[in-house]
Design a protein around this motif. Structure first.
Motif, short mmCIF file in Angstrom:
data_model
loop_
_atom_site.label_atom_id
_atom_site.label_comp_id
_atom_site.label_asym_id
_atom_site.label_seq_id
_atom_site.Cartn_x
_atom_site.Cartn_y
_atom_site.Cartn_z
N GLU A 267 24.64 56.61 -63.11
CA GLU A 267 24.22 57.93 -62.59
C GLU A 267 23.37 57.84 -61.33
OE1 GLU A 267 25.16 60.98 -63.15
OE2 GLU A 267 26.59 60.29 -64.66
N PRO A 268 22.38 56.91 -61.27
CA PRO A 268 21.52 56.89 -60.07
C PRO A 268 22.26 56.50 -58.79
CG PRO A 268 20.52 55.66 -61.91
CD PRO A 268 21.92 55.94 -62.28
N PHE A 269 23.48 56.05 -58.94
CA PHE A 269 24.19 55.50 -57.78
C PHE A 269 25.31 56.40 -57.29
CE2 PHE A 269 22.42 52.19 -60.47
CZ PHE A 269 21.57 51.56 -59.57
N ARG A 270 25.33 57.63 -57.76
CA ARG A 270 26.41 58.55 -57.36
C ARG A 270 26.37 58.82 -55.85
NH1 ARG A 270 29.57 61.80 -60.97
NH2 ARG A 270 28.97 61.44 -63.15
N GLU A 286 35.60 68.60 -55.95
CA GLU A 286 34.56 67.94 -56.74
C GLU A 286 33.32 68.82 -56.81
OE1 GLU A 286 35.06 63.23 -56.10
OE2 GLU A 286 34.68 64.37 -54.27
N PRO A 287 32.75 68.95 -58.01
CA PRO A 287 31.55 69.77 -58.16
C PRO A 287 30.28 69.04 -57.71
CG PRO A 287 32.17 68.88 -60.28
CD PRO A 287 33.23 68.44 -59.30
N GLY A 288 30.40 67.78 -57.37
CA GLY A 288 29.24 66.99 -56.96
C GLY A 288 29.70 65.60 -56.62
N PRO A 289 28.76 64.69 -56.36
CA PRO A 289 29.17 63.32 -55.99
C PRO A 289 29.84 62.64 -57.17
CG PRO A 289 26.85 63.76 -55.44
CD PRO A 289 27.31 64.87 -56.31
N MET A 290 31.01 62.05 -56.94
CA MET A 290 31.80 61.47 -58.02
C MET A 290 32.13 59.99 -57.79
SD MET A 290 32.71 63.77 -60.47
CE MET A 290 31.90 65.37 -60.62
N LEU A 291 31.73 59.45 -56.64
CA LEU A 291 31.87 58.01 -56.46
C LEU A 291 30.53 57.34 -56.77
CD1 LEU A 291 33.93 57.75 -53.12
CD2 LEU A 291 34.76 57.40 -55.46
N TYR A 292 30.50 56.03 -56.67
CA TYR A 292 29.27 55.29 -56.92
C TYR A 292 29.09 54.23 -55.84
CZ TYR A 292 29.77 57.45 -61.49
OH TYR A 292 29.92 58.37 -62.50
N ASP A 293 27.84 53.98 -55.51
CA ASP A 293 27.51 52.93 -54.54
C ASP A 293 27.49 51.60 -55.30
OD1 ASP A 293 26.46 51.20 -52.70
OD2 ASP A 293 24.52 52.23 -52.51
N ILE A 294 28.63 50.94 -55.32
CA ILE A 294 28.75 49.66 -56.03
C ILE A 294 29.27 48.63 -55.04
CG2 ILE A 294 29.85 48.41 -57.94
CD1 ILE A 294 30.24 51.13 -59.34
N ALA A 295 28.42 47.66 -54.71
CA ALA A 295 28.83 46.58 -53.81
C ALA A 295 29.81 45.67 -54.56
CB ALA A 295 27.62 45.79 -53.34
N LEU A 296 30.87 45.30 -53.87
CA LEU A 296 31.93 44.50 -54.49
C LEU A 296 32.23 43.28 -53.65
CD1 LEU A 296 34.25 47.56 -55.16
CD2 LEU A 296 33.03 46.29 -56.94
N GLU A 297 32.61 42.20 -54.31
CA GLU A 297 33.05 41.04 -53.54
C GLU A 297 34.11 40.28 -54.31
OE1 GLU A 297 29.38 38.76 -53.05
OE2 GLU A 297 30.04 37.41 -54.65
N VAL A 298 34.88 39.50 -53.55
CA VAL A 298 35.93 38.67 -54.11
C VAL A 298 35.67 37.23 -53.70
CG1 VAL A 298 38.42 38.20 -54.19
CG2 VAL A 298 37.60 40.54 -53.82
N GLY A 299 35.67 36.33 -54.68
CA GLY A 299 35.54 34.91 -54.39
C GLY A 299 36.82 34.17 -54.72
N LEU A 300 37.16 33.19 -53.89
CA LEU A 300 38.33 32.34 -54.15
C LEU A 300 37.85 30.89 -54.26
CD1 LEU A 300 41.81 32.49 -52.42
CD2 LEU A 300 40.70 30.32 -52.91
N THR A 301 38.17 30.25 -55.37
CA THR A 301 37.76 28.87 -55.59
C THR A 301 39.00 28.01 -55.81
OG1 THR A 301 35.81 29.72 -56.75
CG2 THR A 301 36.28 27.36 -56.95
N PRO A 302 39.30 27.10 -54.86
CA PRO A 302 40.44 26.20 -55.08
C PRO A 302 40.10 25.22 -56.21
CG PRO A 302 39.70 26.17 -52.78
CD PRO A 302 38.64 26.85 -53.57
N GLU A 303 41.14 24.65 -56.82
CA GLU A 303 40.95 23.66 -57.89
C GLU A 303 40.00 22.56 -57.42
OE1 GLU A 303 41.86 23.65 -60.89
OE2 GLU A 303 42.86 21.83 -61.57
N GLY A 304 38.93 22.37 -58.16
CA GLY A 304 37.98 21.30 -57.85
C GLY A 304 37.11 21.55 -56.64
#
Lengths: 418, 418
Positions: A267-270, A286-304
């Motif tokens: 809720e605090p991040f709408r 939309e009756p109000g803010p419906m998204l959220y401030d959520i930082a996202l990231e993707v990591g790729l790790t090769p074998e070993g």
């Protein structure tokens, strides 16, 4: 909103994804014991099933927690959702009287196995990120026809395959499929050579409906959110998707985070969706803010090897919210059920390093991007892909746990039988 | 194969859809009693749950029948499927010793309510009828581009919405949806004005799989078949379906017949798919005949009027079989589950009067066709649409029961709340 301090000290540490403000919902087991409902707190899982059995937690309509899925809690409705959070908060808050009674119900996260947190009834995937749709459309149809004519009017979605949904940590086998390159005279059956991720957030439907619902009603139906990786075989998709959409390209696996972050924790991040380029029809307002401030990231790790973060973006980049998507989903009267899962669509930002798929990061394979020890256009065997999400408040962080999957080699012969 | 005579005399009558050769699987209830498994025989339902309770039927892993769905029997596997048929046949065959003991377990069909015969896990719809795809493609893209490039190589399918599946007799409310005509500047929300049927056969998956399966293995996984009406809102579909396929256009309702005809009952009617125009890849090769000679028809009855049969065709018109569709469905490793339902795709024949949708019968609305008391391009409010199917052997007929639905008017305001 500030950190709610807990007597579980690890939950108060800066950057801990599971402070008392979060209380995400998971299903865990220890050794050979049966899997059951728990909530993450600091570096532990709180054994909700055991607390309910002893009477330290009591829910209307209970017992609801001694099962390996959250669907029963969801089906009990929003009053129970809020009541559960209140009861658990009271047990875990700093200064709580019953600390000594509750402490034995904490199990170190390091000692548990995490399972799919809910039974997925049906799975719908959307295509509601503007940057992603523009990038993909530009690659396939040119910049001037990038967005389909309907894109700014409806959150385009298609039905995915619920049976493909797996929990983080499950290995994903590279699929076979029918493919045909532009230069090939005929198609062939082959392992996918353009296997990819899609960085998404998944909305978990906690209430059923049997007719059209408004955006406000849809928002009230959402129990919580998970990270979601919509694994995608681009070569299979390119050959199969016209005219009826993606099918086998998206049905190998869909990985979700082990924890459902309840809507209350977010809720605090709408934040609001961006300005509309063309007005939406009233039923999608939309009756109000419906998204959220959520930082996202993707990591790729090769074998070993070590991880390279290949993308950083934010859920606030979406053009349509999950509530709008769910409202659109019901326009025709489509019945929605507890446990339905809605993928947001790929969440790409406006910049090159914020793209949510390898297809976009490598621009269709034409511009390989660097990773530790080499480069990638698409996923190579034994690469591990990890999605992470964090909503950052004043002195605390709301996390989902890693949403990770290692891609193992395709079967040598999918039709060989021992 | 000839008629297997039963001491239930009505089952021996010429044209009876439920002779002893059939034994289709349904779920029934009488008055306020709980719904349970039964088989149709003549003009009655045999109460299998009660027979199992008394011990007159005994199945490995039982009890399996005192539940309102056939999924438990399906999950028990093909040996149980065959054993159940053998036990029921022995009880009902002419000259059976225990006739007097069994007779009290027959309930007149006229006295029962029929329910959805199984829990639909997931629903996939295909596009595998050559005449239908050609007709639709010609209307939308012109005769020379009628079939998409992939059509002759893969049975094109998309995931539908399992929650939309209802049993025959359920009223279907005309949906609202976002539509935009070619002359309209902007879309609008409106009740569908081009609401339609699709005449299909549905294959019910009775065994699970978690990797690619061959066509022979896929055939072995199929428990039986139902009639299936894939209600379709053509105006909603036209606006939404690019680029990711039909969504709300197909999610209002999908009506199936109350009876699942087991594969064993259809064995004598196997026929081959037509010659391939281009060779299929080996994983889609059929080891034998995989279609069935099932005569199909569609009736339209206006409110208060009499029925006009508007189409007559045959399941043997399909280009791809359900076994091929299921094999294709698993190519990427997509897990299949007990209770998955696969729609064949619209079954149109080569002639004008054998088309399986109103879209084709009225050629996109341009050529209204006659019905009793008027004409139709698409469905009008309070029209009742009925699908029927019959496999005709020597002196007997295998039927599915009517697959029927009345279209009731759209909600005046889908967002009005009392």
């Amino acid at each position: 909103m500030a950190l709610i301090r807990s007597w579980v000290e690890s939950a108060n540490a800066p950057g801990c994804p599971f402070p008392l403000n979060n209380l995400p919902c998971g299903v865990f087991s220890v050794g050979e014991e049966e899997a059951r409902c728990g909530m993450a707190i600091g570096d532990c899982v709180l054994d909700l099933a055991a607390l309910e059995e002893t009477g330290l937690i009591a829910l209307d309509g209970g017992p609801l927690l001694d099962v390996p899925f959250w669907n029963e809690v969801m089906g009990a409705g929003p009053v129970v959702w809020a009541d559960l959070r209140a009861q658990v908060t009271a047990l875990l808050v700093e200064g709580a009287a019953r600390r000594d009674v509750v402490a034995p119900f904490l199990v170190p996260l390091a000692d548990v196995a995490l399972h799919l947190p809910f039974l997925v009834s049906e799975y719908t995937d959307f295509y509601a990120g503007r940057h992603h749709a523009t990038n993909v459309g530009t690659m396939f149809r040119g910049a001037e026809n990038a967005l389909p004519p309907n894109w700014l009017h409806i959150p385009i979605g298609y039905n995915g395959r619920a049976s493909s949904v797996v929990v983080s940590g499950t290995e994903v086998r590279r699929p076979w499929g029918q493919v045909k390159g532009p230069q090939d005279a005929t198609p062939r059956l082959a392992p996918s050579a353009r296997f990819d991720i899609e960085l998404e957030l998944g909305a978990v439907v906690g209430l059923s409906s049997d007719g059209p619902v408004t955006v406000a009603e849809a928002d009230a139906m959402i129990f919580g959110y998970v990270l979601l990786n919509d694994w995608s075989a681009r070569d299979i998709q390119a050959w199969e998707y016209q005219p009826l959409g993606p099918f086998q390209a998206k049905a190998t696996a869909t990985t979700i985070s082990p924890w459902i972050v309840m809507k209350a924790a977010l809720e605090p991040f709408r934040v609001s969706t961006p300005p509309r380029e063309v007005p939406l029809l009233p039923h999608l307002h939309e009756p109000g803010p419906m998204l959220y401030d959520i930082a996202l990231e993707v990591g790729l790790t090769p074998e070993g090897g070590t991880e390279t973060v290949i993308s950083r973006t934010n859920y606030a980049e979406m053009y349509y919210s999950a509530a709008q998507q769910l409202a659109h989903h019901t326009t025709c009267g489509c019945p929605m059920n507890v446990g339905d899962l809605l993928g947001s669509g790929t969440i790409s930002g406006p910049t090159k390093d914020s793209r949510g798929s390898l297809l976009e990061l490598s621009w269709g394979g034409k511009e390989p991007f660097p990773v530790q020890g080499g480069s990638r256009s698409f996923i190579q065997d034994n690469d591990t892909l990890t999605l992470r999400g964090a909503a950052r408040g004043e002195g605390y962080t709301i996390g989902f746990g890693d949403c990770t999957g290692k891609v193992i080699p395709a079967l040598a012969d999918p039709y060989a039988r021992n």
